[in-house]
Write an enzyme that holds these catalytic residues in place. Structure first.
Site, PDB file in Angstrom:
ATOM      1  N   GLN A   1       2.784  -9.474  13.174  1.00 19.62           N
ATOM      2  CA  GLN A   1       2.916  -8.195  13.880  1.00 19.62           C
ATOM      3  C   GLN A   1       1.566  -7.515  14.117  1.00 19.62           C
ATOM      4  OE1 GLN A   1       5.386  -6.398  10.645  1.00 19.62           O
ATOM      5  NE2 GLN A   1       4.336  -4.524  11.176  1.00 19.62           N
ATOM      6  N   HIS A  23       6.874   5.889   1.456  1.00 25.36           N
ATOM      7  CA  HIS A  23       7.651   4.734   1.001  1.00 25.36           C
ATOM      8  C   HIS A  23       8.520   5.126  -0.197  1.00 25.36           C
ATOM      9  CE1 HIS A  23       3.949   2.635   2.714  1.00 25.36           C
ATOM     10  NE2 HIS A  23       4.925   2.133   3.437  1.00 25.36           N
ATOM     11  N   ALA A  44       0.861  -1.189   0.000  1.00 18.80           N
ATOM     12  CA  ALA A  44       0.000   0.000   0.000  1.00 18.80           C
ATOM     13  C   ALA A  44       0.897   1.239   0.000  1.00 18.80           C
ATOM     14  CB  ALA A  44      -0.974   0.005   1.181  1.00 18.80           C
ATOM     15  N   HIS A  98       2.974   4.616  -0.558  1.00 19.60           N
ATOM     16  CA  HIS A  98       2.632   6.027  -0.755  1.00 19.60           C
ATOM     17  C   HIS A  98       3.932   6.826  -0.858  1.00 19.60           C
ATOM     18  CE1 HIS A  98       3.704   6.232   3.448  1.00 19.60           C
ATOM     19  NE2 HIS A  98       2.684   5.458   3.801  1.00 19.60           N
TER      20      HIS A  98
HETATM   21  P1  AMP Z   1       4.867   0.055   6.538  1.00 22.15           P
HETATM   22  O1  AMP Z   1       4.590  -0.358   5.136  1.00 22.15           O
HETATM   23  O2  AMP Z   1       3.847   0.931   7.133  1.00 22.15           O
HETATM   24  O3  AMP Z   1       5.258  -1.111   7.409  1.00 22.15           O
HETATM   25  O4  AMP Z   1       6.160   0.965   6.466  1.00 22.15           O
HETATM   26  C1  AMP Z   1       7.316   0.565   5.785  1.00 22.15           C
HETATM   27  C2  AMP Z   1       8.397   1.591   6.021  1.00 22.15           C
HETATM   28  O5  AMP Z   1       7.964   2.853   5.532  1.00 22.15           O
HETATM   29  C3  AMP Z   1       8.719   1.775   7.501  1.00 22.15           C
HETATM   30  O6  AMP Z   1      10.130   1.917   7.654  1.00 22.15           O
HETATM   31  C4  AMP Z   1       7.989   3.053   7.833  1.00 22.15           C
HETATM   32  O7  AMP Z   1       8.567   3.757   8.903  1.00 22.15           O
HETATM   33  C5  AMP Z   1       8.129   3.815   6.538  1.00 22.15           C
HETATM   34  N1  AMP Z   1       7.099   4.852   6.437  1.00 22.15           N
HETATM   35  C6  AMP Z   1       5.747   4.707   6.557  1.00 22.15           C
HETATM   36  N2  AMP Z   1       5.139   5.916   6.461  1.00 22.15           N
HETATM   37  C7  AMP Z   1       6.122   6.831   6.289  1.00 22.15           C
HETATM   38  C8  AMP Z   1       6.140   8.265   6.139  1.00 22.15           C
HETATM   39  N3  AMP Z   1       5.027   8.991   6.160  1.00 22.15           N
HETATM   40  N4  AMP Z   1       7.342   8.868   5.981  1.00 22.15           N
HETATM   41  C9  AMP Z   1       8.501   8.151   5.981  1.00 22.15           C
HETATM   42  N5  AMP Z   1       8.544   6.814   6.110  1.00 22.15           N
HETATM   43  C10 AMP Z   1       7.385   6.162   6.260  1.00 22.15           C
END
Ligand code: AMP
Length: 275
Positions: free
Chosen positions: A56, A29, A24, A26
């Site tokens: 998790q 990422h 997902a 954005h």
């Molecule tokens: P997730 O897919 O939510 O598990 O996140 C994957 C990676 O993207 C993790 O290292 C998050 O900290 C990073 N991430 C998610 N949202 C943001 C954001 N708004 N800004 C920077 N990094 C992000």
């Protein structure tokens, strides 16, 4: 860009810069993937993982409702310069089954009272399990994580240094939080916010901004709590802690304000440097 689904396919991409995600994707990422590309240069591969990790999630409904947008994710990863995307099945990540114990120690920073563990028990066990397994499979030279998940970043850093030579000195690189122009931190879960809930959710970044202006931790916590109260948001926590250990603040050390709140049935987290 190659789509890889198993350990065999990863062989050609060892020693790369990896960006673990749950998909997902954005613009937050995207920033991480572009950072990985810059770090890797032309010599090393950039590999993005897309895996909604069941271990998790402590709430099965949250897992079921987590957005899944594979086609768009592949297009974004390619646009941002990834050489490969690793999309493993649960069986590839957990060949011994999800109940089997993973040989990785949970760092102390994962269980600090009053933070994520108090509200999502078991969450960081799952994060450490999946990251340890991904690092075993991918053998990266470094991995990029977002500051958005501040406690997770400290947990991963502690886990990697605690495991010593297991991953051959891999680096953990952090990247600042990417926000909407109005301050809302980008999150895959934001798509589930109604317009009213989104407006309310803005109080998290406002609370952090007000807290960051204060000179000491106690005033910062009070300032943040006031903003949330005025917005009608009851936080799970709004605290100021030592940036790295997430214990109580100590003079001369960097401090961080961290917040979590459920807004319109969506759980949001955010954080900001204080002082
Ligand atoms: P997730 O897919 O939510 O598990 O996140 C994957 C990676 O993207 C993790 O290292 C998050 O900290 C990073 N991430 C998610 N949202 C943001 C954001 N708004 N800004 C920077 N990094 C992000």
């Amino acid at each position: 860009m190659e789509v890889v689904i198993d350990a065999e396919g990863l062989r050609a991409h060892h020693a790369g810069v990896v960006v673990p995600t749950m998909g997902a994707l954005h613009a937050g990422h995207a920033a991480l993937i572009e950072r990985a590309r810059a770090l890797a240069g032309s010599e090393r591969p950039v590999v993005v993982t897309l895996f909604v990790n069941p271990t998790q999630f402590n709430d099965p409904e949250d897992f079921a409702r987590y957005p899944r947008t594979l086609e768009a994710d592949l297009a974004l990863a390619e646009r941002c310069g990834a050489d490969a995307v690793f999309v493993p099945s649960v069986e590839v990540v957990y060949p011994g089954g999800m109940a089997a114990r993973e040989p990785v120690a949970l760092p102390a920073v994962a269980t600090r009272p009053g933070l994520e563990d108090a509200h999502r028990p078991g969450h960081f066990e799952g994060v450490c399990r999946v990251c340890a397994r991904l690092f075993d499979l991918m053998r990266p030279s470094s991995a990029v994580f977002g500051e958005k998940d501040w406690q997770q970043l400290q947990v991963i850093r502690a886990m990697v240094s605690g495991e010593g030579a297991r991953w051959g000195g891999m680096g953990v690189v952090s990247h600042p939080t990417v926000r909407e122009p109005d301050g809302l931190a980008l999150s895959s879960r934001n798509v589930r916010l109604s317009p009213a809930a989104r407006a309310q959710a803005l109080s998290l970044s406002r609370a952090l901004r007000d807290a960051a202006r204060e000179a000491d931790a106690a005033s910062a916590e009070r300032a943040g709590a006031r903003v949330l109260r005025e917005a009608g948001v009851e936080p799970e926590y709004f605290v100021v802690r030592d940036s790295e250990t997430l214990e109580a603040v100590r003079p001369g050390r960097a401090a961080r304000a961290l917040v979590a709140a459920v807004v319109g049935s969506v759980r949001l987290i955010d954080n900001e440097r204080v002082g």
